[in-house]
Design a protein around this motif. Structure first.
Motif, PDB file in Angstrom:
ATOM      1  N   GLN A   1       0.664  -1.204   0.055  1.00 26.16           N
ATOM      2  CA  GLN A   1       0.047  -0.023  -0.165  1.00 26.16           C
ATOM      3  C   GLN A   1       0.911   1.172   0.171  1.00 26.16           C
ATOM      4  N   MET A   2       1.947   1.245   0.921  1.00 25.70           N
ATOM      5  CA  MET A   2       2.848   2.302   1.002  1.00 25.70           C
ATOM      6  C   MET A   2       3.676   2.727  -0.424  1.00 25.70           C
ATOM      7  N   SER A   3       3.819   1.801  -1.109  1.00 24.07           N
ATOM      8  CA  SER A   3       4.710   1.850  -2.293  1.00 24.07           C
ATOM      9  C   SER A   3       3.637   1.924  -3.628  1.00 24.07           C
ATOM     10  N   GLY A   4       2.340   2.021  -3.381  1.00 21.33           N
ATOM     11  CA  GLY A   4       1.592   1.921  -4.640  1.00 21.33           C
ATOM     12  C   GLY A   4       1.447   0.771  -5.305  1.00 21.33           C
ATOM     13  N   GLY A   5       1.674  -0.552  -4.802  1.00 24.09           N
ATOM     14  CA  GLY A   5       1.548  -1.582  -5.288  1.00 24.09           C
ATOM     15  C   GLY A   5       3.087  -2.104  -6.156  1.00 24.09           C
ATOM     16  N   ARG A   6       4.037  -2.001  -5.373  1.00 27.83           N
ATOM     17  CA  ARG A   6       5.386  -2.380  -5.803  1.00 27.83           C
ATOM     18  C   ARG A   6       6.046  -3.290  -4.841  1.00 27.83           C
ATOM     19  N   ALA A   7       5.477  -3.958  -3.943  1.00 23.60           N
ATOM     20  CA  ALA A   7       6.167  -4.659  -3.061  1.00 23.60           C
ATOM     21  C   ALA A   7       6.132  -6.392  -3.808  1.00 23.60           C
ATOM     22  N   GLU A   8       7.312  -6.981  -3.364  1.00 26.24           N
ATOM     23  CA  GLU A   8       7.457  -8.269  -3.645  1.00 26.24           C
ATOM     24  C   GLU A   8       7.857  -9.130  -2.704  1.00 26.24           C
ATOM     25  N   LEU A   9       7.117 -10.247  -2.264  1.00 26.47           N
ATOM     26  CA  LEU A   9       7.534 -11.210  -1.160  1.00 26.47           C
ATOM     27  C   LEU A   9       8.387 -12.464  -1.532  1.00 26.47           C
ATOM     28  N   GLY A  10       9.528 -12.488  -1.201  1.00 25.46           N
ATOM     29  CA  GLY A  10      10.534 -13.744  -1.472  1.00 25.46           C
ATOM     30  C   GLY A  10      10.564 -14.518  -0.069  1.00 25.46           C
ATOM     31  N   LEU A  11      10.222 -15.539   0.000  1.00 27.79           N
ATOM     32  CA  LEU A  11      10.166 -16.204   1.275  1.00 27.79           C
ATOM     33  C   LEU A  11      10.723 -17.627   1.178  1.00 27.79           C
ATOM     34  N   GLY A  12      11.541 -18.028   2.171  1.00 27.94           N
ATOM     35  CA  GLY A  12      12.261 -19.332   2.336  1.00 27.94           C
ATOM     36  C   GLY A  12      12.095 -19.984   3.722  1.00 27.94           C
ATOM     37  N   THR A  13      12.823 -21.016   3.815  1.00 26.20           N
ATOM     38  CA  THR A  13      12.969 -21.788   5.071  1.00 26.20           C
ATOM     39  C   THR A  13      13.996 -21.185   5.912  1.00 26.20           C
ATOM     40  N   GLY A  14      14.940 -20.203   5.424  1.00 24.81           N
ATOM     41  CA  GLY A  14      15.915 -19.753   6.523  1.00 24.81           C
ATOM     42  C   GLY A  14      17.147 -20.893   6.461  1.00 24.81           C
ATOM     43  N   TRP A  15      18.323 -20.539   6.884  1.00 18.74           N
ATOM     44  CA  TRP A  15      19.283 -21.372   6.956  1.00 18.74           C
ATOM     45  C   TRP A  15      20.412 -21.025   8.114  1.00 18.74           C
ATOM     46  N   PHE A  16      20.712 -20.001   8.327  1.00 19.48           N
ATOM     47  CA  PHE A  16      21.658 -19.312   9.037  1.00 19.48           C
ATOM     48  C   PHE A  16      21.602 -19.475  10.531  1.00 19.48           C
ATOM     49  N   GLU A  17      21.963 -20.500  11.174  1.00 20.42           N
ATOM     50  CA  GLU A  17      21.408 -20.982  12.628  1.00 20.42           C
ATOM     51  C   GLU A  17      22.059 -19.873  13.411  1.00 20.42           C
ATOM     52  N   ALA A  18      23.162 -19.256  13.158  1.00 21.57           N
ATOM     53  CA  ALA A  18      24.054 -18.353  14.066  1.00 21.57           C
ATOM     54  C   ALA A  18      23.185 -17.162  14.344  1.00 21.57           C
ATOM     55  N   GLU A  19      22.573 -16.320  13.422  1.00 23.48           N
ATOM     56  CA  GLU A  19      21.593 -15.526  13.537  1.00 23.48           C
ATOM     57  C   GLU A  19      20.663 -15.675  14.482  1.00 23.48           C
ATOM     58  N   HIS A  20      20.019 -16.798  14.333  1.00 21.58           N
ATOM     59  CA  HIS A  20      18.973 -17.231  15.267  1.00 21.58           C
ATOM     60  C   HIS A  20      19.384 -17.232  16.719  1.00 21.58           C
ATOM     61  N   LEU A  21      20.502 -17.885  17.051  1.00 14.08           N
ATOM     62  CA  LEU A  21      21.193 -17.981  18.185  1.00 14.08           C
ATOM     63  C   LEU A  21      21.433 -16.622  18.893  1.00 14.08           C
ATOM     64  N   ALA A  22      21.763 -15.513  17.846  1.00 16.05           N
ATOM     65  CA  ALA A  22      22.416 -14.406  18.294  1.00 16.05           C
ATOM     66  C   ALA A  22      21.132 -13.621  18.967  1.00 16.05           C
ATOM     67  N   TYR A  23      19.995 -13.720  18.148  1.00 21.89           N
ATOM     68  CA  TYR A  23      18.663 -12.742  18.673  1.00 21.89           C
ATOM     69  C   TYR A  23      17.597 -13.592  19.027  1.00 21.89           C
ATOM     70  N   GLY A  24      17.998 -14.829  19.661  1.00 24.14           N
ATOM     71  CA  GLY A  24      16.717 -15.581  20.400  1.00 24.14           C
ATOM     72  C   GLY A  24      15.762 -15.936  19.687  1.00 24.14           C
ATOM     73  N   ILE A  25      15.903 -16.219  18.371  1.00 24.07           N
ATOM     74  CA  ILE A  25      14.937 -16.503  17.222  1.00 24.07           C
ATOM     75  C   ILE A  25      15.216 -18.329  17.127  1.00 24.07           C
ATOM     76  N   PRO A  26      13.971 -19.000  17.598  1.00 19.31           N
ATOM     77  CA  PRO A  26      13.840 -20.282  17.269  1.00 19.31           C
ATOM     78  C   PRO A  26      14.080 -20.705  15.881  1.00 19.31           C
ATOM     79  N   PHE A  27      14.940 -21.966  15.728  1.00 17.14           N
ATOM     80  CA  PHE A  27      15.504 -22.353  14.735  1.00 17.14           C
ATOM     81  C   PHE A  27      15.106 -23.864  14.595  1.00 17.14           C
ATOM     82  N   PRO A  28      13.985 -24.280  14.051  1.00 14.51           N
ATOM     83  CA  PRO A  28      13.555 -25.700  14.006  1.00 14.51           C
ATOM     84  C   PRO A  28      14.631 -26.336  13.195  1.00 14.51           C
ATOM     85  N   ALA A  29      14.537 -27.718  13.287  1.00 17.85           N
ATOM     86  CA  ALA A  29      15.408 -28.638  12.488  1.00 17.85           C
ATOM     87  C   ALA A  29      14.911 -28.569  10.969  1.00 17.85           C
ATOM     88  N   LYS A  30      13.462 -28.896  11.015  1.00 13.73           N
ATOM     89  CA  LYS A  30      12.658 -29.009   9.763  1.00 13.73           C
ATOM     90  C   LYS A  30      11.775 -28.077   9.551  1.00 13.73           C
TER      91      LYS A  30
END
Length: 307
Positions: free
Chosen positions: A94-123
């Motif tokens: 909405q803020m861009s007038g219809g210019r956003a695109e969502l790239g979404l994936g499973t994630g892979w970088f476990e260290a950043e999850h540990l650094a900021y307390g984000i759960p990182f399930p194995a599957k």
């Protein structure tokens, strides 16, 4: 072939740095500005001044640009609950007038999850499938109706399914080099499939797998956009190219073999070879965000010559 600029801000970038690159991206005629969605620097970088949130950044850029597409390559399902992510993406759209695109994936970088307390399930593939289904369901639910979902990972009860994005359908990018599950998920949910940093001999076969996955569910493979992402380092001559490769900590010959690298003519040949493999978009990973001259060089000497 559409050329998009792709950045890695976790390596060290302020919002003002990203704004300068995004505005140069727009001024120079590139199709889009994308950023990674990470919270921790990789390798030897100190990451200063610290991480920035991808969708907060894109919200700001939505108000300070007017033409280019804005998105993530890619957000991780581990960072945000799907209902919240759907709200964030719709609001940026909405803020861009219809210019956003969502790239979404499973994630892979476990260290950043540990650094900021984000759960990182194995599957996490199941989380990805459910998030994509939920976001699609929320956006498609008519205004005034409710949306509910019961899955293994998420449960939504009588959601008002608001707000709605400007675009319908919302562009969704799924990427990866896995041979089976990734193509199947893309065929079901994505408007674009991306091969990130794949070997050049791997791109065509992976696109073919996605086309086959589309056909298996009676989807027209031509309804999918096919794209690749590769690091870029180019120059007017060999010395300038090598200087840029060295500046981002890459061996020039290794980079020449794996990325969009070398002189303008070498880059054009490589990009056109990707087009022959079926790539319609190319995300140029720019790792030196202060080298706006490289963007100007690409726009002047490479873009006019790609297929």
């Amino acid at each position: 072939m559409q050329l998009r600029i792709f950045t890695e801000p976790q390596q060290g970038a302020s919002y003002d740095d990203l704004l300068a690159v995004a505005q140069a991206t727009e001024r120079l005629g590139f199709d889009a500005f994308f950023r990674s969605d990470h919270y921790l620097a990789m390798g030897d970088s100190d990451g200063l001044p610290g991480p920035s949130d991808a969708w907060t950044t894109l919200a700001g850029l939505a108000r300070e640009t007017s033409r280019i597409k804005l998105g993530t390559l890619v957000s991780s399902v581990t960072y945000r609950h799907p209902g919240i992510l759907a709200i964030q993406v719709a609001q940026v759209d909405q803020m861009s007038g219809g210019r956003a695109e969502l790239g979404l994936g499973t994630g892979w970088f476990e260290a950043e999850h540990l650094a900021y307390g984000i759960p990182f399930p194995a599957k996490r593939f199941g989380m990805l499938e459910e998030q994509l289904e939920i976001i699609e369901g929320l956006y498609r639910t008519p205004v005034g109706e409710k949306y509910s979902f019961e899955g293994e990972h998420y449960r939504l009860v009588d959601s008002p399914a608001l707000p709605k994005p400007v675009q319908s359908p919302m562009p969704v990018i799924v990427g990866g080099n896995g041979p089976r599950r990734t193509p199947a998920i893309a065929a079901r949910f994505a408007t674009e499939f991306n091969t990130p940093f794949a070997g050049f001999d791997e791109v065509g076969p992976q696109f073919d797998r996605v086309r086959s996955a589309c056909e298996a569910i009676d989807r027209d493979p031509a309804s999918m956009v096919y794209s690749s992402a590769l690091v870029v380092a180019v120059g007017a001559d060999e010395a300038e190219f090598r200087k840029r490769a060295t500046a981002i900590g890459r061996d020039p010959e290794e980079l020449r073999a794996s990325g969009i690298a070398g002189t303008a003519s070498e880059a054009v040949d490589r990009i056109n070879s990707l087009a022959q493999l079926g790539a319609e978009r190319l995300y140029l990973q720019v790792n030196d965000l202060h080298d706006l001259e490289q963007l100007e060089f690409i726009a002047a000497e490479i873009t006019p010559h790609v297929q």
